[in-house]
Design a protein around this motif. Structure first.
Motif, PDB file in Angstrom:
ATOM      1  N   HIS A   1      39.318   9.150   1.227  1.00  0.00           N
ATOM      2  CA  HIS A   1      38.389  10.056   0.557  1.00  0.00           C
ATOM      3  C   HIS A   1      39.032  10.681  -0.666  1.00  0.00           C
ATOM      4  CE1 HIS A   1      36.335  10.568   4.701  1.00  0.00           C
ATOM      5  NE2 HIS A   1      35.805   9.554   4.020  1.00  0.00           N
ATOM      6  N   ILE A   2      38.228  10.879  -1.685  1.00  0.00           N
ATOM      7  CA  ILE A   2      38.726  11.552  -2.894  1.00  0.00           C
ATOM      8  C   ILE A   2      38.530  13.047  -2.718  1.00  0.00           C
ATOM      9  CG2 ILE A   2      38.435  11.840  -5.390  1.00  0.00           C
ATOM     10  CD1 ILE A   2      39.476   9.099  -4.743  1.00  0.00           C
ATOM     11  N   LEU A   3      39.596  13.805  -2.931  1.00  0.00           N
ATOM     12  CA  LEU A   3      39.502  15.252  -2.828  1.00  0.00           C
ATOM     13  C   LEU A   3      39.831  15.864  -4.168  1.00  0.00           C
ATOM     14  CD1 LEU A   3      41.642  15.822   0.413  1.00  0.00           C
ATOM     15  CD2 LEU A   3      39.153  15.564   0.285  1.00  0.00           C
ATOM     16  N   TRP A   4      39.205  16.971  -4.435  1.00  0.00           N
ATOM     17  CA  TRP A   4      39.594  17.777  -5.598  1.00  0.00           C
ATOM     18  C   TRP A   4      40.587  18.814  -5.120  1.00  0.00           C
ATOM     19  CZ3 TRP A   4      38.928  17.622 -10.757  1.00  0.00           C
ATOM     20  CH2 TRP A   4      37.954  16.725 -11.247  1.00  0.00           C
ATOM     21  N   VAL A   5      41.736  18.919  -5.784  1.00  0.00           N
ATOM     22  CA  VAL A   5      42.699  19.944  -5.401  1.00  0.00           C
ATOM     23  C   VAL A   5      43.012  20.843  -6.577  1.00  0.00           C
ATOM     24  CG1 VAL A   5      43.760  18.580  -3.574  1.00  0.00           C
ATOM     25  CG2 VAL A   5      44.671  18.445  -5.912  1.00  0.00           C
ATOM     26  N   HIS A   6      43.331  22.089  -6.204  1.00  0.00           N
ATOM     27  CA  HIS A   6      43.782  23.052  -7.201  1.00  0.00           C
ATOM     28  C   HIS A   6      45.266  23.275  -6.936  1.00  0.00           C
ATOM     29  CE1 HIS A   6      43.206  27.266  -9.182  1.00  0.00           C
ATOM     30  NE2 HIS A   6      44.007  26.458  -9.880  1.00  0.00           N
ATOM     31  N   ASP A   7      46.095  22.857  -7.832  1.00  0.00           N
ATOM     32  CA  ASP A   7      47.549  22.864  -7.636  1.00  0.00           C
ATOM     33  C   ASP A   7      48.151  23.910  -8.557  1.00  0.00           C
ATOM     34  OD1 ASP A   7      49.916  22.131  -6.622  1.00  0.00           O
ATOM     35  OD2 ASP A   7      49.959  20.113  -7.514  1.00  0.00           O
ATOM     36  N   LYS A   8      48.864  24.856  -7.934  1.00  0.00           N
ATOM     37  CA  LYS A   8      49.461  25.946  -8.729  1.00  0.00           C
ATOM     38  C   LYS A   8      50.933  26.071  -8.354  1.00  0.00           C
ATOM     39  CE  LYS A   8      45.951  29.465  -8.643  1.00  0.00           C
ATOM     40  NZ  LYS A   8      45.758  30.904  -8.471  1.00  0.00           N
ATOM     41  N   GLY A   9      51.767  26.392  -9.325  1.00  0.00           N
ATOM     42  CA  GLY A   9      53.178  26.555  -8.945  1.00  0.00           C
ATOM     43  C   GLY A   9      54.036  27.049 -10.086  1.00  0.00           C
ATOM     44  N   LYS A  10      55.284  27.308  -9.744  1.00  0.00           N
ATOM     45  CA  LYS A  10      56.225  27.758 -10.766  1.00  0.00           C
ATOM     46  C   LYS A  10      57.651  27.367 -10.353  1.00  0.00           C
ATOM     47  CE  LYS A  10      57.133  31.496 -13.867  1.00  0.00           C
ATOM     48  NZ  LYS A  10      57.311  32.911 -14.101  1.00  0.00           N
ATOM     49  N   ILE A  11      58.477  27.069 -11.369  1.00  0.00           N
ATOM     50  CA  ILE A  11      59.877  26.757 -11.069  1.00  0.00           C
ATOM     51  C   ILE A  11      60.616  28.072 -10.898  1.00  0.00           C
ATOM     52  CG2 ILE A  11      62.004  25.709 -11.937  1.00  0.00           C
ATOM     53  CD1 ILE A  11      60.036  23.773 -13.488  1.00  0.00           C
ATOM     54  N   LEU A  12      61.174  28.287  -9.727  1.00  0.00           N
ATOM     55  CA  LEU A  12      61.820  29.576  -9.437  1.00  0.00           C
ATOM     56  C   LEU A  12      63.341  29.508  -9.531  1.00  0.00           C
ATOM     57  CD1 LEU A  12      59.594  30.773  -6.465  1.00  0.00           C
ATOM     58  CD2 LEU A  12      59.514  31.521  -8.840  1.00  0.00           C
ATOM     59  N   THR A  13      63.859  28.290  -9.416  1.00  0.00           N
ATOM     60  CA  THR A  13      65.332  28.172  -9.473  1.00  0.00           C
ATOM     61  C   THR A  13      65.736  27.256 -10.610  1.00  0.00           C
ATOM     62  OG1 THR A  13      65.312  28.302  -7.072  1.00  0.00           O
ATOM     63  CG2 THR A  13      67.386  27.674  -8.097  1.00  0.00           C
ATOM     64  N   TRP A  14      66.589  27.775 -11.425  1.00  0.00           N
ATOM     65  CA  TRP A  14      67.079  27.000 -12.569  1.00  0.00           C
ATOM     66  C   TRP A  14      68.598  26.908 -12.500  1.00  0.00           C
ATOM     67  CZ3 TRP A  14      63.775  25.071 -16.409  1.00  0.00           C
ATOM     68  CH2 TRP A  14      62.449  25.497 -16.324  1.00  0.00           C
ATOM     69  N   ASN A  15      69.039  25.767 -12.979  1.00  0.00           N
ATOM     70  CA  ASN A  15      70.485  25.632 -13.176  1.00  0.00           C
ATOM     71  C   ASN A  15      70.696  25.552 -14.672  1.00  0.00           C
ATOM     72  OD1 ASN A  15      73.187  25.130 -12.983  1.00  0.00           O
ATOM     73  ND2 ASN A  15      72.986  23.031 -12.217  1.00  0.00           N
ATOM     74  N   GLY A  16      70.869  26.742 -15.247  1.00  0.00           N
ATOM     75  CA  GLY A  16      70.898  26.761 -16.713  1.00  0.00           C
ATOM     76  C   GLY A  16      69.511  26.383 -17.212  1.00  0.00           C
ATOM     77  N   LYS A  17      69.477  25.294 -17.967  1.00  0.00           N
ATOM     78  CA  LYS A  17      68.177  24.833 -18.472  1.00  0.00           C
ATOM     79  C   LYS A  17      67.582  23.772 -17.568  1.00  0.00           C
ATOM     80  CE  LYS A  17      68.320  25.910 -23.393  1.00  0.00           C
ATOM     81  NZ  LYS A  17      68.301  25.345 -24.761  1.00  0.00           N
ATOM     82  N   GLU A  18      68.303  23.451 -16.537  1.00  0.00           N
ATOM     83  CA  GLU A  18      67.839  22.394 -15.633  1.00  0.00           C
ATOM     84  C   GLU A  18      66.980  22.997 -14.544  1.00  0.00           C
ATOM     85  OE1 GLU A  18      68.504  18.880 -15.289  1.00  0.00           O
ATOM     86  OE2 GLU A  18      68.842  19.247 -17.433  1.00  0.00           O
ATOM     87  N   PRO A  19      65.764  22.535 -14.361  1.00  0.00           N
ATOM     88  CA  PRO A  19      64.957  23.020 -13.256  1.00  0.00           C
ATOM     89  C   PRO A  19      65.499  22.455 -11.949  1.00  0.00           C
ATOM     90  CG  PRO A  19      63.790  21.277 -14.411  1.00  0.00           C
ATOM     91  CD  PRO A  19      65.076  21.508 -15.167  1.00  0.00           C
ATOM     92  N   VAL A  20      65.477  23.355 -10.936  1.00  0.00           N
ATOM     93  CA  VAL A  20      66.041  22.921  -9.649  1.00  0.00           C
ATOM     94  C   VAL A  20      64.953  22.908  -8.572  1.00  0.00           C
ATOM     95  CG1 VAL A  20      67.777  23.344  -7.893  1.00  0.00           C
ATOM     96  CG2 VAL A  20      68.296  23.810 -10.291  1.00  0.00           C
ATOM     97  N   LEU A  21      64.398  24.096  -8.330  1.00  0.00           N
ATOM     98  CA  LEU A  21      63.405  24.177  -7.265  1.00  0.00           C
ATOM     99  C   LEU A  21      62.090  24.754  -7.804  1.00  0.00           C
ATOM    100  CD1 LEU A  21      65.510  25.602  -4.291  1.00  0.00           C
ATOM    101  CD2 LEU A  21      64.331  23.383  -4.334  1.00  0.00           C
ATOM    102  N   MET A  22      61.024  24.181  -7.251  1.00  0.00           N
ATOM    103  CA  MET A  22      59.702  24.631  -7.702  1.00  0.00           C
ATOM    104  C   MET A  22      58.866  24.875  -6.456  1.00  0.00           C
ATOM    105  SD  MET A  22      57.140  22.577 -10.201  1.00  0.00           S
ATOM    106  CE  MET A  22      55.706  23.335 -10.862  1.00  0.00           C
ATOM    107  N   TYR A  23      58.160  25.994  -6.423  1.00  0.00           N
ATOM    108  CA  TYR A  23      57.292  26.291  -5.295  1.00  0.00           C
ATOM    109  C   TYR A  23      55.852  26.410  -5.772  1.00  0.00           C
ATOM    110  CZ  TYR A  23      61.713  27.417  -3.067  1.00  0.00           C
ATOM    111  OH  TYR A  23      62.982  27.343  -2.586  1.00  0.00           O
ATOM    112  N   GLY A  24      54.959  26.152  -4.790  1.00  0.00           N
ATOM    113  CA  GLY A  24      53.547  26.291  -5.214  1.00  0.00           C
ATOM    114  C   GLY A  24      52.573  26.138  -4.072  1.00  0.00           C
ATOM    115  N   THR A  25      51.335  26.265  -4.383  1.00  0.00           N
ATOM    116  CA  THR A  25      50.265  26.082  -3.381  1.00  0.00           C
ATOM    117  C   THR A  25      49.360  24.973  -3.853  1.00  0.00           C
ATOM    118  OG1 THR A  25      48.811  27.634  -4.493  1.00  0.00           O
ATOM    119  CG2 THR A  25      50.262  28.532  -2.786  1.00  0.00           C
ATOM    120  N   ILE A  26      48.724  24.381  -2.851  1.00  0.00           N
ATOM    121  CA  ILE A  26      47.731  23.364  -3.184  1.00  0.00           C
ATOM    122  C   ILE A  26      46.513  23.604  -2.305  1.00  0.00           C
ATOM    123  CG2 ILE A  26      48.804  21.674  -1.614  1.00  0.00           C
ATOM    124  CD1 ILE A  26      47.892  19.554  -3.780  1.00  0.00           C
ATOM    125  N   GLN A  27      45.360  23.585  -2.929  1.00  0.00           N
ATOM    126  CA  GLN A  27      44.156  23.979  -2.209  1.00  0.00           C
ATOM    127  C   GLN A  27      43.089  22.921  -2.400  1.00  0.00           C
ATOM    128  OE1 GLN A  27      42.844  27.742  -3.596  1.00  0.00           O
ATOM    129  NE2 GLN A  27      41.385  28.030  -1.922  1.00  0.00           N
TER     130      GLN A  27
END
Lengths: 758, 132
Positions: free
Chosen positions: A265-291
């Motif tokens: 089945h095709i679902l529509w999702v709303h995906d929201k998030g932000k990168i919370l952990t950086w290593n300098g300019k390198e993104p490390v970890l990103m958290y978010g919700t999906i609905q």
């Protein structure tokens, strides 16, 4: 020192914070009271806690009850008096205790010793006390033991309190953890963690459930595996959103896209998030919700679909639909409205625009403003309005209804207007009204009566003219039978005529007489036509009374004229220019003893005396030049061969088409002429007499005068012979006079016929 | 100027008185007398010439041919330029002169008897017509 008053709020609050009042009996505290009684060698020991109304015994060694009202309390005195220790060796002699019921009566307490239970904050909660029935004394060891035990009690209280707090905190944490889980479960929001460095994507249960997996299937998946679930059309958009987050720390990832779940089945999702952990300019970890927003998207698309349909509906009509808010700003309008506005002012109003164009006709604007204001007072109404469309150069009529517009809370938020083009109806109505009015005007303007009646002969409609012609107003006739108004003699013929009309024949020029309201007879001329569909006779009637009168007059004058012409003695004839008879009146038989037929074809000169031809001809010729000529009497041979003198007046009617001839009126004047002749003859005689008399009588006189003159003038010169001759002349003249006078007398008498004169 | 005088009168007394009067006046000319119109007109038809002047005294009431009949005939041959007629009448009856007054030949109406005054008037008329 605080808490020294029993009713001190803070003391009460401190007491309540220990949550000890009315709590269960606890062995821990019972051990302490038992120990206290043992140390002090008393039958009774109590841990008493005092609030504003009573004292509660957390432990009661040697007593059966666990509380008393505050009035019966001994311990309250320590709080009241702010004492750490109170020892009453003989209660019977202490004024505070002596009258106390439990001292005077059962159990007849004789001794009391209490130590204050004071918190670390200084609040006195109650006492640890010992009681005895007899008076007694405590030694210092006993009192110290009691104080130590009291200290132990308060520490237990503090401990108990902190233990309770810990439990509460633990419960709170558990509750919060449950709440979060419940929320996550209830809202079905998936939570994820993306480890960019190690390329893993973790979803919670809700998230997994959303895509149709469970924890056993997959705990973690790679970015690629996740992307494989994303709808191909949306994948690039998702990647772009992610990469812009990777590059910019402040960027928030917030997109909607489609994924395919396990079942396909095709679902529509709303995906929201932000990168919370950086290593300098390198993104490390990103958290978010999906609905899962499939339903919402579907609902939205349903709303869009509905909106489109509704718009299609309101825009498909030629009628105008619009609404304005309380400040006359456009809320919404359909295309027809927009087009009309554009035609009038050159552009369309947008939603939120003020609906009055500054440059537009003030009068019209004010009128519409007044309508809106009226509706904004809560009134619902409709108005019929003329719309002028400058581009089409035509006028249309609209029926516009105004309805106050309310929101869900019944607040008035504007006006809804619906304007329908009713031009066709108005015009049709106008045409109908005009035609009807015109018809009525024609009917009422008609000098003739226009009316209808039914099969039974009742008037259904009658035009105004009846008032003038018959003296009755239409309403006096409508509903009455026509026959009642007809003159008696004419009724049978009228009924017969009506019968023939009803049978389908068109009746014209039927005459009858009606009776005017004033009783006079009115001659009427009818034309009637039966309409078999309506079963109604349509009639018009003309008042011909005057015509009848003049007809009668004409008839009479014709008869008179005929009588005159036929029976009269005057002859009327018409001649052509050659004096030929064209017409001869029948009176010719009287006048000329000849019938008109005998005369017609002949000329006048065939009958006129030859001697008079010349004179008559000359006069006849004059008629052709002059209008009218009197012709002197001439002789005309009548049918019996007699010559009759005729006197004539000839009138030139050659130019009168109906006559085209010379009209002569002729009278027989023979008798007059003969009389004239006779008179003339007599006159001649009389003249002769006069003449004769003047000559014959005067001649001798004149002679005498002449002779006398001669004698007078020339008497000396006259010779004798001459004198003698003149004498003879004189004598002769005198004799002549004498004889003449005699003759005259005779002659005159004879001629004038004296007897007749007498 | 010479002129011939014609007296047409049936009454001898008047003829007598007229001749006497003419001779006593300044009227000069030969007098010819006729007793009625017929001999007078017969004479004139025979003798009348344009070159002569004629003064005629005409009585109206005469036997055979009266004055009016004479005038009818005379008007057919005479010319007013050389003829002058004095009508004589014994009556003052207007009827006598009715038909004659129009005639250019008639110069005057004279009611008999003719006295001296009348002769002077006649003379004046003749002189003014034909000269001394």
């Amino acid at each position: 020192m605080r808490g020294n008053n029993i009713l001190d709020k803070k003391r009460i609050e401190a007491l309540e914070s220990f949550e000890i009042m009315d709590s269960e009996e606890e062995n821990l505290y019972n051990d302490i009271t038992a120990l206290a009684a043992a140390i002090c060698n008393t039958p009774i020991s109590l841990i008493s806690l005092v609030d504003e109304k009573r004292q509660f015994f957390k432990s009661h060694y040697g007593l059966d009850f666990n509380y008393t009202p505050i009035e019966e309390s001994f311990c309250k005195y320590l709080i009241q008096e702010d004492e750490d220790l109170l020892v009453v060796e003989n209660t019977h002699i202490d004024k505070r205790f002596a009258n106390h019921p439990s001292v005077k009566e059962n159990p007849a307490i004789g001794f009391y010793a209490g130590v204050s239970l004071t918190t670390t904050n200084g609040y006195r909660l109650g006492t640890l006390c010992v009681l005895d029935y007899q008076s007694k004394k405590l030694d210092s060891v006993q009192l110290n033991g009691l104080k130590t035990l009291a200290q132990q009690v308060i520490q237990l209280f503090e401990l108990r309190k902190s233990k309770k707090n810990e439990e509460n905190q633990k419960n709170e944490l558990e509750r919060k953890g449950d709440l979060l889980n419940n929320i996550v479960e209830a809202t079905q929001i998936g939570i994820w963690e993306r480890d960019i460095k190690y390329d893993s994507f973790k979803l919670n249960d809700e998230g997994l459930k959303m895509i149709g997996h469970n924890e056993d299937d997959m705990n973690s998946l790679s970015q690629n595996a996740w992307e494989s679930l994303i709808h191909p059309s949306d994948l690039s958009m998702v990647k772009d959103a992610l990469s812009s987050c990777f590059n910019d720390k402040s960027e928030v990832y917030d997109i909607q896209y489609r994924i395919q779940n396990k079942k396909g089945h095709i679902l529509w999702v709303h995906d929201k998030g932000k990168i919370l952990t950086w290593n300098g300019k390198e993104p490390v970890l990103m958290y978010g919700t999906i609905q899962n927003i499939t339903e919402k998207v579907n609902r939205n698309s349903e709303i869009v679909r509905l909106k489109n349909n509704q718009e299609a509906i309101i825009n498909s009509t030629e009628d105008l639909l619009w609404s304005v808010d309380t400040e006359f700003r456009l809320i919404i309008a359909n295309n027809s409205y927009h087009k009309l506005i554009e035609r009038n002012i050159g552009y369309q109003f947008k939603e939120g625009d003020f609906v009055f164009e500054y440059d537009f006709n003030k009068e019209i604007s004010n009128k519409w403003k007044a309508y809106y204001e009226r509706a904004l007072k809560g009134e619902r109404f409709s108005i019929k309005e003329k719309f002028h469309d400058p581009s089409k150069k035509k006028t249309t009529y609209g029926l516009t209804s105004f309805d106050p517009l309310y929101d869900k809370e019944r607040n008035l938020i504007g006006v809804t207007c619906f304007s329908k083009d009713i031009t066709a109806e108005v015009l049709a109505q106008q045409v109908t009204t005009n035609a009807k009015e015109e018809l009525e005007r024609i009917m009422d303007a008609s000098l003739d009566i226009i009316c209808t009646f039914n099969k039974e002969g009742y008037f259904l409609t009658v035009s105004e003219a009846c008032k003038r012609i018959l003296g009755y107003a239409p309403k006096e006739l409508i509903g009455r039978k026509y026959i009642d108004f007809i003159f008696n003699e004419d009724r049978p013929a009228s009924q017969k005529s009506v019968v023939s009309v009803i049978s389908g024949s068109i009746e014209t020029y039927f005459e009858n007489r009606y009776i005017h309201k004033n009783g006079n007879l009115v001659h009427m001329l009818w034309s009637s036509n039966w309409n078999s569909d309506d079963e109604i006779a349509y009639c018009s009637a003309k008042d011909i009374t005057e015509q009848k009168k003049s007809e009668l007059q004409l008839e009479q004058s014709e008869r008179r004229f005929k009588t005159l012409v036929q029976e009269g003695t005057e002859l009327i004839a018409i001649f052509d220019q050659e004096a030929k008879f064209i017409y001869v009146s029948p009176s010719s038989k009287n006048t000329l003893k000849m019938s008109p037929e005998e005369l017609l074809g002949s000329t006048a000169f065939d009958h006129i005396h030859l001697d008079d031809h010349e004179a008559v001809y000359a006069q006849f010729m004059e008629v052709t030049k002059n209008r009218q000529v009197y012709m002197k009497p001439f002789r005309f041979k009548n049918g019996e061969g007699d010559w009759r003198w005729l006197e004539t007046i000839a009138t030139n009617q050659l130019n009168e088409p109906s006559i085209n001839g010379i009209v002569v009126n002729t009278r027989d004047v023979t008798d007059r002429i003969l009389h004239l002749r006779a008179i003339e003859k007599q006159n001649t005689k009389l003249k002769e007499i006069a003449w004769t008399q003047s000559h014959i009588v005067r001649a001798p006189v004149a002679r005498l005068m002449g002779l006398i003159n001669l004698i007078r003038d020339k008497k000396e010169n006259l010779e004798f012979e001459e004198k003698e001759r003149m004498l003879q002349y004189i004598i002769k003249s005198a004799e002549e006079i004498d004889s003449i006078i005699k003759k005259i007398v005779d002659n005159t008498a004879h001629t004038l016929d004296i007897e007749e004169i007498e | 100027m010479k002129y011939q005088i014609l007296v047409i009168e049936d009454d001898p007394i008047f003829t007598f008185l007229l001749e006497k009067g003419i001779k006593a006046s300044d009227i000069k000319g030969n007098i010819t007398t006729f007793t009625n119109g017929l001999p007078a007109i017969t004479y004139l038809k025979k003798e009348y010439i344009k070159e002569n002047n004629y003064v005629i005294f005409l009585d109206l009431n005469m036997p055979v041919m009266n004055g009016w009949k004479f005038m009818e005939h005379f008007e057919t041959l005479a010319n007013s330029s050389n003829c002058i007629v004095f009508i004589l009448s014994s009556s003052g009856n207007k009827l006598d002169i009715e038909n004659l007054i129009e005639s250019p030949l008639v110069a005057d109406f004279i009611l008999k008897p003719i006295n001296e005054t009348i002769f002077k008037r006649i003379t004046k008329t003749i002189v003014s017509k034909f000269g001394e």
